[in-house]
Structures are given as structure tokens and as C-alpha cells.
Design an enzyme around this catalytic site. Structure first.
Site, PDB file in Angstrom:
ATOM      1  N   TYR A 167     -15.454  10.023  18.737  1.00  0.00           N
ATOM      2  CA  TYR A 167     -14.684   8.797  18.497  1.00  0.00           C
ATOM      3  C   TYR A 167     -15.476   7.823  17.626  1.00  0.00           C
ATOM      4  O   TYR A 167     -14.949   7.270  16.656  1.00  0.00           O
ATOM      5  CB  TYR A 167     -14.314   8.144  19.841  1.00  0.00           C
ATOM      6  CG  TYR A 167     -13.290   7.040  19.689  1.00  0.00           C
ATOM      7  CD1 TYR A 167     -11.930   7.326  19.690  1.00  0.00           C
ATOM      8  CD2 TYR A 167     -13.683   5.712  19.512  1.00  0.00           C
ATOM      9  CE1 TYR A 167     -10.985   6.330  19.521  1.00  0.00           C
ATOM     10  CE2 TYR A 167     -12.747   4.710  19.338  1.00  0.00           C
ATOM     11  CZ  TYR A 167     -11.400   5.022  19.350  1.00  0.00           C
ATOM     12  OH  TYR A 167     -10.465   4.035  19.171  1.00  0.00           O
ATOM     13  N   TYR A 176      -6.402   3.034  25.896  1.00  0.00           N
ATOM     14  CA  TYR A 176      -5.558   4.217  25.689  1.00  0.00           C
ATOM     15  C   TYR A 176      -4.984   4.597  27.052  1.00  0.00           C
ATOM     16  O   TYR A 176      -5.738   4.967  27.950  1.00  0.00           O
ATOM     17  CB  TYR A 176      -6.395   5.390  25.159  1.00  0.00           C
ATOM     18  CG  TYR A 176      -6.830   5.265  23.716  1.00  0.00           C
ATOM     19  CD1 TYR A 176      -7.906   4.470  23.344  1.00  0.00           C
ATOM     20  CD2 TYR A 176      -6.156   5.965  22.714  1.00  0.00           C
ATOM     21  CE1 TYR A 176      -8.306   4.372  22.016  1.00  0.00           C
ATOM     22  CE2 TYR A 176      -6.554   5.875  21.378  1.00  0.00           C
ATOM     23  CZ  TYR A 176      -7.620   5.073  21.044  1.00  0.00           C
ATOM     24  OH  TYR A 176      -8.012   4.985  19.727  1.00  0.00           O
ATOM     25  N   PRO A 196      -2.665   9.906  14.904  1.00  0.00           N
ATOM     26  CA  PRO A 196      -3.519   8.715  14.932  1.00  0.00           C
ATOM     27  C   PRO A 196      -4.342   8.504  16.216  1.00  0.00           C
ATOM     28  O   PRO A 196      -5.186   7.622  16.256  1.00  0.00           O
ATOM     29  CB  PRO A 196      -2.520   7.563  14.757  1.00  0.00           C
ATOM     30  CG  PRO A 196      -1.211   8.107  15.180  1.00  0.00           C
ATOM     31  CD  PRO A 196      -1.229   9.575  14.891  1.00  0.00           C
ATOM     32  N   LYS A 256      -8.776   8.562  13.172  1.00  0.00           N
ATOM     33  CA  LYS A 256      -9.650   9.236  12.209  1.00  0.00           C
ATOM     34  C   LYS A 256      -9.158   9.202  10.755  1.00  0.00           C
ATOM     35  O   LYS A 256      -9.948   9.457   9.834  1.00  0.00           O
ATOM     36  CB  LYS A 256      -9.827  10.714  12.614  1.00  0.00           C
ATOM     37  CG  LYS A 256     -10.682  10.912  13.841  1.00  0.00           C
ATOM     38  CD  LYS A 256     -12.158  10.768  13.507  1.00  0.00           C
ATOM     39  CE  LYS A 256     -13.024  10.547  14.714  1.00  0.00           C
ATOM     40  NZ  LYS A 256     -13.362   9.163  14.999  1.00  0.00           N
TER      41      LYS A 256
HETATM   42  P1  FAD Z   1      -2.794   6.110   1.546  1.00  0.00           P
HETATM   43  O1  FAD Z   1      -3.266   4.947   2.301  1.00  0.00           O
HETATM   44  O2  FAD Z   1      -1.465   6.705   1.898  1.00  0.00           O
HETATM   45  O3  FAD Z   1      -2.798   5.714   0.012  1.00  0.00           O
HETATM   46  C1  FAD Z   1      -2.160   6.470  -0.991  1.00  0.00           C
HETATM   47  C2  FAD Z   1      -1.688   5.528  -2.075  1.00  0.00           C
HETATM   48  O4  FAD Z   1      -1.120   6.294  -3.126  1.00  0.00           O
HETATM   49  C3  FAD Z   1      -0.605   4.577  -1.610  1.00  0.00           C
HETATM   50  O5  FAD Z   1      -0.937   3.252  -1.967  1.00  0.00           O
HETATM   51  C4  FAD Z   1       0.654   5.063  -2.309  1.00  0.00           C
HETATM   52  O6  FAD Z   1       1.553   4.004  -2.598  1.00  0.00           O
HETATM   53  C5  FAD Z   1       0.059   5.659  -3.568  1.00  0.00           C
HETATM   54  N1  FAD Z   1       0.894   6.685  -4.206  1.00  0.00           N
HETATM   55  C6  FAD Z   1       1.694   7.608  -3.640  1.00  0.00           C
HETATM   56  N2  FAD Z   1       2.277   8.388  -4.546  1.00  0.00           N
HETATM   57  C7  FAD Z   1       1.836   7.936  -5.742  1.00  0.00           C
HETATM   58  C8  FAD Z   1       2.084   8.343  -7.081  1.00  0.00           C
HETATM   59  N3  FAD Z   1       2.915   9.353  -7.350  1.00  0.00           N
HETATM   60  N4  FAD Z   1       1.469   7.683  -8.073  1.00  0.00           N
HETATM   61  C9  FAD Z   1       0.617   6.653  -7.813  1.00  0.00           C
HETATM   62  N5  FAD Z   1       0.347   6.230  -6.554  1.00  0.00           N
HETATM   63  C10 FAD Z   1       0.951   6.866  -5.544  1.00  0.00           C
HETATM   64  N6  FAD Z   1      -4.395   6.100  10.906  1.00  0.00           N
HETATM   65  C11 FAD Z   1      -4.986   5.680  12.008  1.00  0.00           C
HETATM   66  O7  FAD Z   1      -6.144   6.055  12.235  1.00  0.00           O
HETATM   67  N7  FAD Z   1      -4.323   4.813  12.861  1.00  0.00           N
HETATM   68  C12 FAD Z   1      -3.051   4.370  12.615  1.00  0.00           C
HETATM   69  O8  FAD Z   1      -2.497   3.603  13.377  1.00  0.00           O
HETATM   70  C13 FAD Z   1      -2.412   4.815  11.466  1.00  0.00           C
HETATM   71  N8  FAD Z   1      -1.159   4.404  11.187  1.00  0.00           N
HETATM   72  C14 FAD Z   1      -0.547   4.891  10.069  1.00  0.00           C
HETATM   73  C15 FAD Z   1       0.754   4.506   9.778  1.00  0.00           C
HETATM   74  C16 FAD Z   1       1.425   5.016   8.664  1.00  0.00           C
HETATM   75  C17 FAD Z   1       2.857   4.603   8.369  1.00  0.00           C
HETATM   76  C18 FAD Z   1       0.741   5.934   7.822  1.00  0.00           C
HETATM   77  C19 FAD Z   1       1.450   6.521   6.596  1.00  0.00           C
HETATM   78  C20 FAD Z   1      -0.578   6.291   8.101  1.00  0.00           C
HETATM   79  C21 FAD Z   1      -1.231   5.775   9.223  1.00  0.00           C
HETATM   80  N9  FAD Z   1      -2.551   6.130   9.525  1.00  0.00           N
HETATM   81  C22 FAD Z   1      -3.134   5.682  10.631  1.00  0.00           C
HETATM   82  C23 FAD Z   1      -3.348   6.975   8.676  1.00  0.00           C
HETATM   83  C24 FAD Z   1      -4.225   6.164   7.733  1.00  0.00           C
HETATM   84  O9  FAD Z   1      -3.631   4.948   7.460  1.00  0.00           O
HETATM   85  C25 FAD Z   1      -4.424   7.025   6.508  1.00  0.00           C
HETATM   86  O10 FAD Z   1      -5.208   8.140   6.900  1.00  0.00           O
HETATM   87  C26 FAD Z   1      -5.055   6.303   5.337  1.00  0.00           C
HETATM   88  O11 FAD Z   1      -4.137   5.386   4.799  1.00  0.00           O
HETATM   89  C27 FAD Z   1      -5.492   7.306   4.268  1.00  0.00           C
HETATM   90  O12 FAD Z   1      -5.799   6.654   3.080  1.00  0.00           O
HETATM   91  P2  FAD Z   1      -5.426   7.284   1.685  1.00  0.00           P
HETATM   92  O13 FAD Z   1      -5.958   6.338   0.668  1.00  0.00           O
HETATM   93  O14 FAD Z   1      -5.816   8.695   1.659  1.00  0.00           O
HETATM   94  O15 FAD Z   1      -3.836   7.314   1.623  1.00  0.00           O
HETATM   95  C1  DHB Z   2      -5.472   1.620  15.997  1.00  0.00           C
HETATM   96  C2  DHB Z   2      -4.858   2.737  15.528  1.00  0.00           C
HETATM   97  C3  DHB Z   2      -5.179   3.956  16.068  1.00  0.00           C
HETATM   98  O1  DHB Z   2      -4.588   5.065  15.611  1.00  0.00           O
HETATM   99  C4  DHB Z   2      -6.117   4.077  17.083  1.00  0.00           C
HETATM  100  O2  DHB Z   2      -6.385   5.288  17.608  1.00  0.00           O
HETATM  101  C5  DHB Z   2      -6.733   2.943  17.532  1.00  0.00           C
HETATM  102  C6  DHB Z   2      -6.412   1.706  16.997  1.00  0.00           C
HETATM  103  C7  DHB Z   2      -5.125   0.316  15.407  1.00  0.00           C
HETATM  104  O3  DHB Z   2      -4.201   0.276  14.574  1.00  0.00           O
HETATM  105  O4  DHB Z   2      -5.724  -0.698  15.760  1.00  0.00           O
END
Ligand code: FAD
Ligand code: DHB
Length: 393
Positions: A385, A201, A293, A297
């Protein structure tokens, strides 16, 4: 159709909820607007806390993660052209993180559900949720062009930040807390050997950068950008040039460069909806809360929510005891707000605000100096972390 729990969304929250309910002998159907391929290839988070790893292992879906995941005992904080290691393992009495892509977790969960004859309806549309203020909620949708209604006892609202579940709750029943940051992350996946074994980081005067990985030959690298940054302005050469600057050290550190196979911009926000429940609709994961991010978490909070929700539902089915369900929101929110604070703090310590003052930068450097020289401060970072222990329920 009839099932016990109707789950909206096949992300980590919805799939893990369905899997954990299955282990408790509870039936569910998951509905998802995207294709299976889309959710299995969507590159997002990559860091699993110890507790998430333990949960996946204990629930029998950790086999490939144990073989392919990369266990890390520390992370590096880089500033003033020098690296400082935070020894997570030593500072937390033996906790570690595992680098294993979110889409790999999703693949493993889909495999487990399908092998157990679980039902996941992909590529559905016009999803809506009904009747959750009474005893017989339902999910309506169209699948392969045909209307379908799923009648259930409970709905798991696991459809992410832009889903339909949270907005279906009467607005006056929810309180939203939100903070939008004036920056985003441009993330790439590149066919390049990660130049460090552990995550780096970096706080740099040109902006934050993070070196992560997906395997010994795949780097995952992020750089701070504007939230509305146009990807066209970032040809691969410019990305590598900027990254090399932001990771520079006095010892001549260089990233290994390689073919960029994926590129995207993510805006950053903090968000919490309270309570995480209305009637028989329970929100979990990003549907209820978003963190920036920097603290890694988001995915881990989703896992912690559905661990509690699955146990609360099991308690209701087994003993007709709704006590845990009633406390669901309260039990989750304590961890959610701890993660909100940690993620905000890491973000504010590492990013260069647009037009930020020299005072802000000096204050950040003082904070980094503190975190890398005071054992007490480093322990606080390491505990958060690597992940706080799960709530005992
Ligand atoms: P999601 O993974 O968003 O899953 C929700 C699902 O519901 C999806 O598959 C979606 O298609 C579906 N859905 C939506 N609306 C509907 C509907 N109306 N009907 C049926 N299905 C539906 N976190 C990190 O820690 N590091 C990262 O680098 C990071 N990068 C990210 C990048 C992006 C673009 C995003 C959006 C999030 C990122 N996050 C990251 C956060 C992390 O990925 C999320 O916290 C995690 O995906 C949460 O999981 P979830 O199942 O709650 O939601
Ligand atoms: C990654 C994403 C994060 O948000 C982070 O804090 C560390 C690693 C990853 O995508 O690997």
C-alpha cells in the site's frame, strides 16, 4: 512542428513525462483533447505513495504538496463493526502515504511546464499517431480548427485507457489481459469534515465503502455500487444514509455530512497491454494498464512508468544507448503486475459480490482477521500500500 518527444495526453503520466524530460534537457510537446480547466478540475485519485512523493519533490514540483498534502502513517480496515489500524509507518520502516488530489498534482505540473516555456496544446481534436515503426514518428491533429503535424523522435502514449495510442499499435503485436468486475464505485466530494483522520476501508454486508479526504474540511467518500449505476437513483440523502450504515461501529461512529459538490460512478477493471511499446511509441500510465482503485495504485503506476521512460530516453539522447528503452516494458511490467495482484486482492477482500455467497463473506472476514492480527500479513499489506521501492536504474 518538430520536437524531440511528442506526448499524447495531459494527465499525470504525460505531464510528468514532459517535466522529467525537461529536467534532462529534452524537449517535448504535449497534446490534449480537453481544456486546461477540465484536466485541472477532474477529480480522480488521491493517494500518493512515498516513492511518488519523493519523485515530485526531487523534481522540484512538490512545494504545494508539502504544504497542503496530508501525510498519513496508517489506514483503518473496518469490518464486523470494528476498526483495525494498519500502521504503515511502523510496518514499513518509515514509509507513509500523502493524501493530495490528482488534480492538484496536474495543476502543479502544468504550472511548472508553462513556467519553463513548455508547450501544452489543449483542446485539440482528431489526434492520430503515425510512423512510429520507423525513425520519424509524428502526431497529427487539429488545433483551433487548423491541421497540425508534430514530427518527433519518439511518441509518449499517455492518453489514458480510451486514448488513440494503444489502438494504433497493430493488434497482433499486443497481448491484452483483462478482468472486469461486477461492481463500481459511486464517489462523492462533500463539504464535510472527515470523521476520521486516516482513510477507512470498510467491508460491510451491504457492500464496500471508503472514507477519504481532500482537506480538513472536504471529505471524499466512495460506496460500492453496480458498474452501470444511475446517478439519478442516488439523491444525496440516500447516499448519506447508505454510507452511515456501511461505516457503523459498535462505538457509534457517524460520518459528518455536508453539501455534496461532486458525484460520479466509476466502473472497475484490471487491464494490462504487453508489451508497453511498439517501435518508437511508448505507452505509459492508464494507456497501458488499469487497476481497480481499491489499492490506490493507478496514479502511482503512471508516475513509476514515466520515471523509467524519461531516464531511458535521457540515456538514448545523452549516450545514444538504447538499452534502457529496449527494457522499458520489462522494467515497468514487474511493478505493474505486483500492483495488479495487490489491487485485485484488496478488491476481492473488501467488496461484496452481487449474489455473493455467505462462504465468500466468511472467507473475507477470515482474511481481514489475518491481516489485522498477523504482523507478517499486515506487513505485506503495508509494504504494497505504501508502495514498493522504485526499480534501481
Ligand atoms: P489520464 O489521467 O486518463 O490522462 C490521459 C489524458 O489523455 C487525459 O487528460 C485525456 O483527456 C487525454 N486524452 C485521451 N485521449 C486523447 C487523445 N486522443 N489525444 C490527446 N489527449 C487525449 N485511481 C485511484 O487510485 N483512485 C481513484 O479513486 C481513481 N478514480 C478514478 C476515476 C476515474 C473516472 C478514472 C478514469 C480513473 C480513476 N483512477 C483512480 C485512476 C487514476 O486516476 C489513473 O490511473 C490516472 O489518471 C492515470 O493517469 P494517466 O495520465 O495515465 O491517464
Ligand atoms: C482515494 C481513492 C482510492 O482509490 C483509494 O484507494 C484511496 C483514496 C481518494 O480518492 O482519496
Amino acid at each position: 512542428m518538430r520536437t524531440q518527444v511528442g506526448i499524447v495526453g495531459a494527465g499525470p503520466a504525460g505531464l510528468l513525462l514532459s517535466h522529467l524530460l525537461h529536467l534532462e534537457g529534452i524537449e517535448s510537446i504535449v497534446v490534449e483533447t480537453h481544456t486546461r480547466r477540465h484536466v485541472e478540475e477532474r477529480i480522480r485519485a488521491g493517494v500518493l505513495e512515498q516513492g511518488t512523493v519523493d519523485l515530485l519533490n526531487q523534481s522540484g514540483v512538490g512545494g504545494r504538496m508539502r504544504r497542503e498534502g496530508l501525510i498519513h502513517h496508517g489506514i483503518e480496515l473496518r469490518f464486523n463493526r470494528r476498526g483495525h489500524r494498519i500502521d504503515l509507518f511502523e510496518l514499513t520502516g518509515g514509509r507513509a502515504i500523502t493524501v493530495y488530489g490528482q488534480h492538484e498534482v496536474v495543476k502543479d505540473l502544468i504550472d511548472a511546464r508553462l513556467q519553463a516555456d513548455g508547450q501544452i496544446l489543449f483542446s485539440v481534436d482528431q489526434v492520430s499517431v503515425h510512423g512510429f515503426d520507423g525513425k520519424s514518428p509524428s502526431i497529427r491533429l487539429r488545433s483551433a480548427g487548423e491541421p497540425l503535424e508534430i514530427v518527433c523522435d519518439f511518441i509518449g502514449g499517455c492518453d489514458g485507457f480510451h486514448g488513440v495510442c494503444r489502438p494504433s499499435i497493430p493488434a497482433d503485436a499486443l497481448r491484452n489481459y483483462e478482468k472486469v468486475y461486477p461492481f463500481g464505485w459511486l464517489g462523492i466530494l462533500a463539504e464535510a469534515r472527515p470523521a476520521s483522520e486516516e482513510l477507512v476501508y470498510s467491508n460491510h454486508e451491504r457492500g464496500f465503502a471508503l472514507l477519504s479526504m481532500r482537506s480538513p474540511v472536504l471529505s471524499r467518500v466512495y460506496l460500492q455500487c453496480r458498474p452501470d449505476e444511475e446517478l439519478e437513483e442516488w439523491p444525496d440523502d440516500r447516499i448519506w444514509e447508505e454510507l452511515q450504515l456501511r461505516f457503523q461501529t459498535d462505538e457509534g461512529f457517524r460520518l459528518n455530512e455536508g453539501r455534496v459538490v461532486q458525484k460520479g460512478v466509476t466502473a472497475m477493471r484490471s487491464f494490462v497491454a504487453e508489451p508497453m511499446q511498439y517501435g518508437r511509441l511508448y505507452l505509459a500510465g492508464d494507456a497501458a494498464h488499469i487497476v481497480p482503485p481499491t489499492g490506490a495504485k493507478g496514479l502511482n503506476l503512471a508516475a513509476a512508468d514515466v520515471r523509467i521512460l524519461s531516464r531511458a530516453m535521457a540515456n538514448w539522447y545523452r549516450n545514444r544507448d538504447g538499452g534502457l528503452l529496449e527494457r522499458y516494458s520489462q522494467l515497468c511490467l514487474r511493478r505493474v503486475w505486483r500492483a495488479q495482484h495487490f489491487s485485485w486482492w484488496m478488491t476481492s477482500m473488501m467488496h461484496r459480490p452481487d449474489g455473493g455467497s455467505e462462504f465468500d463473506h466468511r472467507r473475507q472476514l477470515a482474511e481481514l482477521d489475518n491481516v489485522t492480527t498477523s504482523r507478517a500479513a499486515a506487513t505485506n499489506l503495508a509494504e504494497n500500500y505504501a508502495g514498493l521501492p522504485f526499480e534501481v536504474i
